[in-house]
Design a protein around this motif. Structure first.
Motif, PDB file in Angstrom:
ATOM      1  N   GLU A  82      32.345  50.303  37.822  1.00  0.00           N
ATOM      2  CA  GLU A  82      32.093  51.219  36.712  1.00  0.00           C
ATOM      3  C   GLU A  82      32.300  52.670  37.127  1.00  0.00           C
ATOM      4  O   GLU A  82      32.751  53.482  36.319  1.00  0.00           O
ATOM      5  CB  GLU A  82      30.663  51.024  36.194  1.00  0.00           C
ATOM      6  N   VAL A  83      31.982  52.986  38.376  1.00  0.00           N
ATOM      7  CA  VAL A  83      32.090  54.361  38.867  1.00  0.00           C
ATOM      8  C   VAL A  83      32.843  54.354  40.193  1.00  0.00           C
ATOM      9  O   VAL A  83      32.639  53.473  41.030  1.00  0.00           O
ATOM     10  CB  VAL A  83      30.699  55.009  39.036  1.00  0.00           C
ATOM     11  N   ALA A  84      33.723  55.319  40.378  1.00  0.00           N
ATOM     12  CA  ALA A  84      34.478  55.454  41.622  1.00  0.00           C
ATOM     13  C   ALA A  84      34.670  56.933  41.908  1.00  0.00           C
ATOM     14  O   ALA A  84      34.313  57.801  41.109  1.00  0.00           O
ATOM     15  CB  ALA A  84      35.817  54.724  41.531  1.00  0.00           C
ATOM     16  N   ALA A  85      35.255  57.241  43.080  1.00  0.00           N
ATOM     17  CA  ALA A  85      35.514  58.628  43.479  1.00  0.00           C
ATOM     18  C   ALA A  85      37.004  58.856  43.590  1.00  0.00           C
ATOM     19  O   ALA A  85      37.767  57.939  43.922  1.00  0.00           O
ATOM     20  CB  ALA A  85      34.822  58.940  44.805  1.00  0.00           C
ATOM     21  N   ILE A  86      37.411  60.054  43.299  1.00  0.00           N
ATOM     22  CA  ILE A  86      38.820  60.388  43.369  1.00  0.00           C
ATOM     23  C   ILE A  86      39.313  60.282  44.807  1.00  0.00           C
ATOM     24  O   ILE A  86      38.596  60.584  45.759  1.00  0.00           O
ATOM     25  CB  ILE A  86      39.057  61.812  42.789  1.00  0.00           C
ATOM     26  N   ASN A  87      40.537  59.779  44.954  1.00  0.00           N
ATOM     27  CA  ASN A  87      41.207  59.608  46.252  1.00  0.00           C
ATOM     28  C   ASN A  87      40.484  58.607  47.157  1.00  0.00           C
ATOM     29  O   ASN A  87      40.708  58.592  48.367  1.00  0.00           O
ATOM     30  CB  ASN A  87      41.358  60.945  46.981  1.00  0.00           C
ATOM     31  N   GLN A  88      39.639  57.780  46.583  1.00  0.00           N
ATOM     32  CA  GLN A  88      38.972  56.721  47.327  1.00  0.00           C
ATOM     33  C   GLN A  88      39.404  55.376  46.747  1.00  0.00           C
ATOM     34  O   GLN A  88      39.295  55.165  45.538  1.00  0.00           O
ATOM     35  CB  GLN A  88      37.452  56.854  47.256  1.00  0.00           C
ATOM     36  N   PRO A  89      39.930  54.449  47.567  1.00  0.00           N
ATOM     37  CA  PRO A  89      40.436  53.170  47.037  1.00  0.00           C
ATOM     38  C   PRO A  89      39.334  52.324  46.426  1.00  0.00           C
ATOM     39  O   PRO A  89      38.200  52.303  46.914  1.00  0.00           O
ATOM     40  CB  PRO A  89      41.055  52.492  48.267  1.00  0.00           C
ATOM     41  N   ILE A  90      39.675  51.642  45.341  1.00  0.00           N
ATOM     42  CA  ILE A  90      38.767  50.694  44.703  1.00  0.00           C
ATOM     43  C   ILE A  90      39.490  49.355  44.582  1.00  0.00           C
ATOM     44  O   ILE A  90      40.725  49.284  44.633  1.00  0.00           O
ATOM     45  CB  ILE A  90      38.314  51.181  43.315  1.00  0.00           C
ATOM     46  N   ARG A  91      38.739  48.286  44.421  1.00  0.00           N
ATOM     47  CA  ARG A  91      39.314  46.945  44.314  1.00  0.00           C
ATOM     48  C   ARG A  91      38.989  46.363  42.937  1.00  0.00           C
ATOM     49  O   ARG A  91      37.831  46.330  42.526  1.00  0.00           O
ATOM     50  CB  ARG A  91      38.794  46.038  45.423  1.00  0.00           C
ATOM     51  N   VAL A  92      40.027  45.905  42.257  1.00  0.00           N
ATOM     52  CA  VAL A  92      39.905  45.321  40.921  1.00  0.00           C
ATOM     53  C   VAL A  92      40.249  43.837  41.026  1.00  0.00           C
ATOM     54  O   VAL A  92      41.279  43.466  41.601  1.00  0.00           O
ATOM     55  CB  VAL A  92      40.844  46.017  39.925  1.00  0.00           C
ATOM     56  N   PHE A  93      39.380  42.991  40.453  1.00  0.00           N
ATOM     57  CA  PHE A  93      39.569  41.545  40.510  1.00  0.00           C
ATOM     58  C   PHE A  93      39.973  41.022  39.129  1.00  0.00           C
ATOM     59  O   PHE A  93      39.525  41.531  38.104  1.00  0.00           O
ATOM     60  CB  PHE A  93      38.283  40.842  40.956  1.00  0.00           C
ATOM     61  N   VAL A  94      40.813  39.980  39.129  1.00  0.00           N
ATOM     62  CA  VAL A  94      41.301  39.364  37.896  1.00  0.00           C
ATOM     63  C   VAL A  94      41.133  37.856  38.006  1.00  0.00           C
ATOM     64  O   VAL A  94      41.431  37.261  39.054  1.00  0.00           O
ATOM     65  CB  VAL A  94      42.779  39.714  37.635  1.00  0.00           C
ATOM     66  N   GLN A  95      40.640  37.247  36.926  1.00  0.00           N
ATOM     67  CA  GLN A  95      40.505  35.788  36.851  1.00  0.00           C
ATOM     68  C   GLN A  95      41.264  35.287  35.627  1.00  0.00           C
ATOM     69  O   GLN A  95      41.085  35.799  34.526  1.00  0.00           O
ATOM     70  CB  GLN A  95      39.034  35.396  36.743  1.00  0.00           C
ATOM     71  N   THR A  96      42.117  34.286  35.833  1.00  0.00           N
ATOM     72  CA  THR A  96      42.882  33.694  34.732  1.00  0.00           C
ATOM     73  C   THR A  96      42.536  32.215  34.629  1.00  0.00           C
ATOM     74  O   THR A  96      42.538  31.490  35.620  1.00  0.00           O
ATOM     75  CB  THR A  96      44.393  33.858  34.957  1.00  0.00           C
ATOM     76  N   THR A  97      42.223  31.775  33.406  1.00  0.00           N
ATOM     77  CA  THR A  97      41.849  30.381  33.175  1.00  0.00           C
ATOM     78  C   THR A  97      42.556  29.853  31.932  1.00  0.00           C
ATOM     79  O   THR A  97      42.950  30.608  31.042  1.00  0.00           O
ATOM     80  CB  THR A  97      40.328  30.240  32.979  1.00  0.00           C
ATOM     81  N   SER A  98      42.694  28.534  31.902  1.00  0.00           N
ATOM     82  CA  SER A  98      43.191  27.830  30.721  1.00  0.00           C
ATOM     83  C   SER A  98      42.292  26.635  30.490  1.00  0.00           C
ATOM     84  O   SER A  98      42.135  25.791  31.383  1.00  0.00           O
ATOM     85  CB  SER A  98      44.645  27.377  30.929  1.00  0.00           C
ATOM     86  N   ASP A  99      41.667  26.574  29.316  1.00  0.00           N
ATOM     87  CA  ASP A  99      40.709  25.515  29.001  1.00  0.00           C
ATOM     88  C   ASP A  99      39.595  25.442  30.037  1.00  0.00           C
ATOM     89  O   ASP A  99      39.115  24.368  30.398  1.00  0.00           O
ATOM     90  CB  ASP A  99      41.419  24.160  28.910  1.00  0.00           C
ATOM     91  N   GLY A 100      39.212  26.609  30.565  1.00  0.00           N
ATOM     92  CA  GLY A 100      38.117  26.673  31.513  1.00  0.00           C
ATOM     93  C   GLY A 100      38.500  26.430  32.952  1.00  0.00           C
ATOM     94  O   GLY A 100      37.639  26.497  33.832  1.00  0.00           O
ATOM     95  N   LEU A 101      39.781  26.169  33.241  1.00  0.00           N
ATOM     96  CA  LEU A 101      40.232  25.905  34.604  1.00  0.00           C
ATOM     97  C   LEU A 101      41.092  27.058  35.098  1.00  0.00           C
ATOM     98  O   LEU A 101      41.858  27.660  34.335  1.00  0.00           O
ATOM     99  CB  LEU A 101      41.024  24.596  34.671  1.00  0.00           C
ATOM    100  N   LEU A 102      40.960  27.371  36.387  1.00  0.00           N
ATOM    101  CA  LEU A 102      41.747  28.446  36.985  1.00  0.00           C
ATOM    102  C   LEU A 102      43.217  28.059  37.014  1.00  0.00           C
ATOM    103  O   LEU A 102      43.574  26.942  37.372  1.00  0.00           O
ATOM    104  CB  LEU A 102      41.259  28.728  38.405  1.00  0.00           C
ATOM    105  N   ILE A 103      44.064  28.996  36.622  1.00  0.00           N
ATOM    106  CA  ILE A 103      45.499  28.726  36.572  1.00  0.00           C
ATOM    107  C   ILE A 103      46.253  29.850  37.265  1.00  0.00           C
ATOM    108  O   ILE A 103      45.732  30.949  37.467  1.00  0.00           O
ATOM    109  CB  ILE A 103      46.017  28.592  35.125  1.00  0.00           C
ATOM    110  N   GLY A 104      47.506  29.557  37.602  1.00  0.00           N
ATOM    111  CA  GLY A 104      48.382  30.574  38.167  1.00  0.00           C
ATOM    112  C   GLY A 104      48.525  30.434  39.661  1.00  0.00           C
ATOM    113  O   GLY A 104      47.592  30.021  40.360  1.00  0.00           O
ATOM    114  N   ASN A 105      49.724  30.755  40.147  1.00  0.00           N
ATOM    115  CA  ASN A 105      49.996  30.707  41.581  1.00  0.00           C
ATOM    116  C   ASN A 105      50.613  32.009  42.079  1.00  0.00           C
ATOM    117  O   ASN A 105      50.121  32.609  43.018  1.00  0.00           O
ATOM    118  CB  ASN A 105      50.924  29.531  41.909  1.00  0.00           C
ATOM    119  N   GLU A 106      51.678  32.441  41.441  1.00  0.00           N
ATOM    120  CA  GLU A 106      52.365  33.656  41.842  1.00  0.00           C
ATOM    121  C   GLU A 106      51.905  34.821  40.970  1.00  0.00           C
ATOM    122  O   GLU A 106      52.251  34.889  39.800  1.00  0.00           O
ATOM    123  CB  GLU A 106      53.878  33.474  41.724  1.00  0.00           C
TER     124      GLU A 106
END
Length: 322
Positions: free
Chosen positions: A139-163
């Motif tokens: 929610e909060v970060a500092a300028i010029n400081q790296p942050i990490r963003v996570f992503v989750q993808t699902t289909s019918d409740g199951l994790l999908i995707g490889n590349e």
């Protein structure tokens, strides 16, 4: 002679093109929606006595069933691929994909999506694939400081995707200035369906991460916002810790001063007690002096009176002699 050569060439071309008329793969299933205990029948046509590979993909794109068959002399086939079991972690409800691959027609394949559902009203259940995308950003970060963003993808409740480059290829971030920065080829894989990207903000303000997932013809969107400040929470925490340290030192000094004041109060109380005692002693002494003065006065009065009488007698004697 020329006619024979032309006829031979025409015959060769005809022989070569005959298989191309069969170079097609037709695949169908006996239903679009299935419930437990129903049979999944795959039928169609291919080349005569052709080896076909059959695969059933689960909603998370893993292979739930794999089999092979040989077509009939006329190229037709009808194969019972699966009797649907009760739902489990290996066979959850959702959208499955039936794929038939030809081993002789340059590896062409045909796919059909089917639905595994709990309802017996099969015609009322639409066959569709639903892809969900979740984005987790600080929610909060500092300028010029790296942050990490996570992503989750699902289909019918199951994790999908490889590349991630293919799945999340059009993902970008909207900067406070209004420009967009693409994150193509920036994502890394934690696990199938779980990805992350390290991003360093260069502007203060709200950054919106817009993640676009594309899987098997279906698009899903997800977004998250991060408020970038001039200083991160770590720096603020250090200042708070420093302030707490100063407050602790001040508190210790106040405790020392309080102890000294308590000792001073004790000293004042002792002095007051001694003064009271001295006052009492002085009062007693004054009383003693007063009594002594009274006693002295009682002693001196007769003597003074006697002296006065003697003086008066002498004066009377002198007066007679004259």
């Amino acid at each position: 002679m020329k006619f024979q050569i032309l006829f031979l060439i025409f015959s060769i071309l005809l022989i070569v093109q005959i298989p191309s008329s069969y170079a097609d793969l037709v695949v169908s299933t006996n239903s679009k929606v299935y419930a437990p205990s129903h049979n999944l029948q795959v039928y169609g046509t291919g080349l005569p006595e052709e080896n076909l590979i059959l695969r059933l993909f689960a909603p998370d794109e893993t292979i739930a069933k794999f089999d092979q068959l040989t077509t009939n002399p006329d190229g037709s086939f009808n194969y019972s691929l699966l009797t649907w079991p009760q739902p489990s972690t290996n066979f959850p409800y959702g959208t499955y994909t039936v794929e038939v691959i030809s081993t002789e027609q340059n590896g062409i394949s045909k796919k059909i999506d089917v639905q595994f559902s709990s309802t017996t009203e099969l015609l009322d259940v639409p066959v569709q694939r639903v892809v969900n995308t979740l984005v987790f950003a600080p929610e909060v970060a500092a300028i010029n400081q790296p942050i990490r963003v996570f992503v989750q993808t699902t289909s019918d409740g199951l994790l999908i995707g490889n590349e991630p480059a293919q799945l999340l290829g059009t993902t970008h971030v909207h900067l406070p200035s209004g420009i967009s920065v693409t994150l193509t080829n920036s994502f890394k894989t934690l696990h199938q369906g779980l990805y992350y990207v390290d991003y360093t903000p260069i502007e203060e303000g709200t950054h919106v991460f817009h993640v676009v997932a594309f899987s098997q013809g279906t698009t899903s969107h997800g977004s998250a916002a991060t408020n970038v400040l001039s200083q991160d929470l770590g720096g603020i925490s250090e200042q708070i810790i420093r302030l707490n340290t100063i407050l602790d030192d001040t508190s210790k000094e106040l405790n020392v001063l309080k102890s000294e004041i308590e000792g001073f109060d004790t000293t004042l109380e002792t002095a007051s007690t001694k003064i009271d005692e001295s006052t009492g002693t002085i009062s007693t002494s004054v009383e003693f002096i007063s009594e002594a003065s009274s006693q002295l006065n009682s002693l001196l009065f007769p003597i003074i009176a006697s002296i006065g009488i003697i003086v008066a007698l002498q004066i009377a004697i002198l007066a007679r002699r004259r």
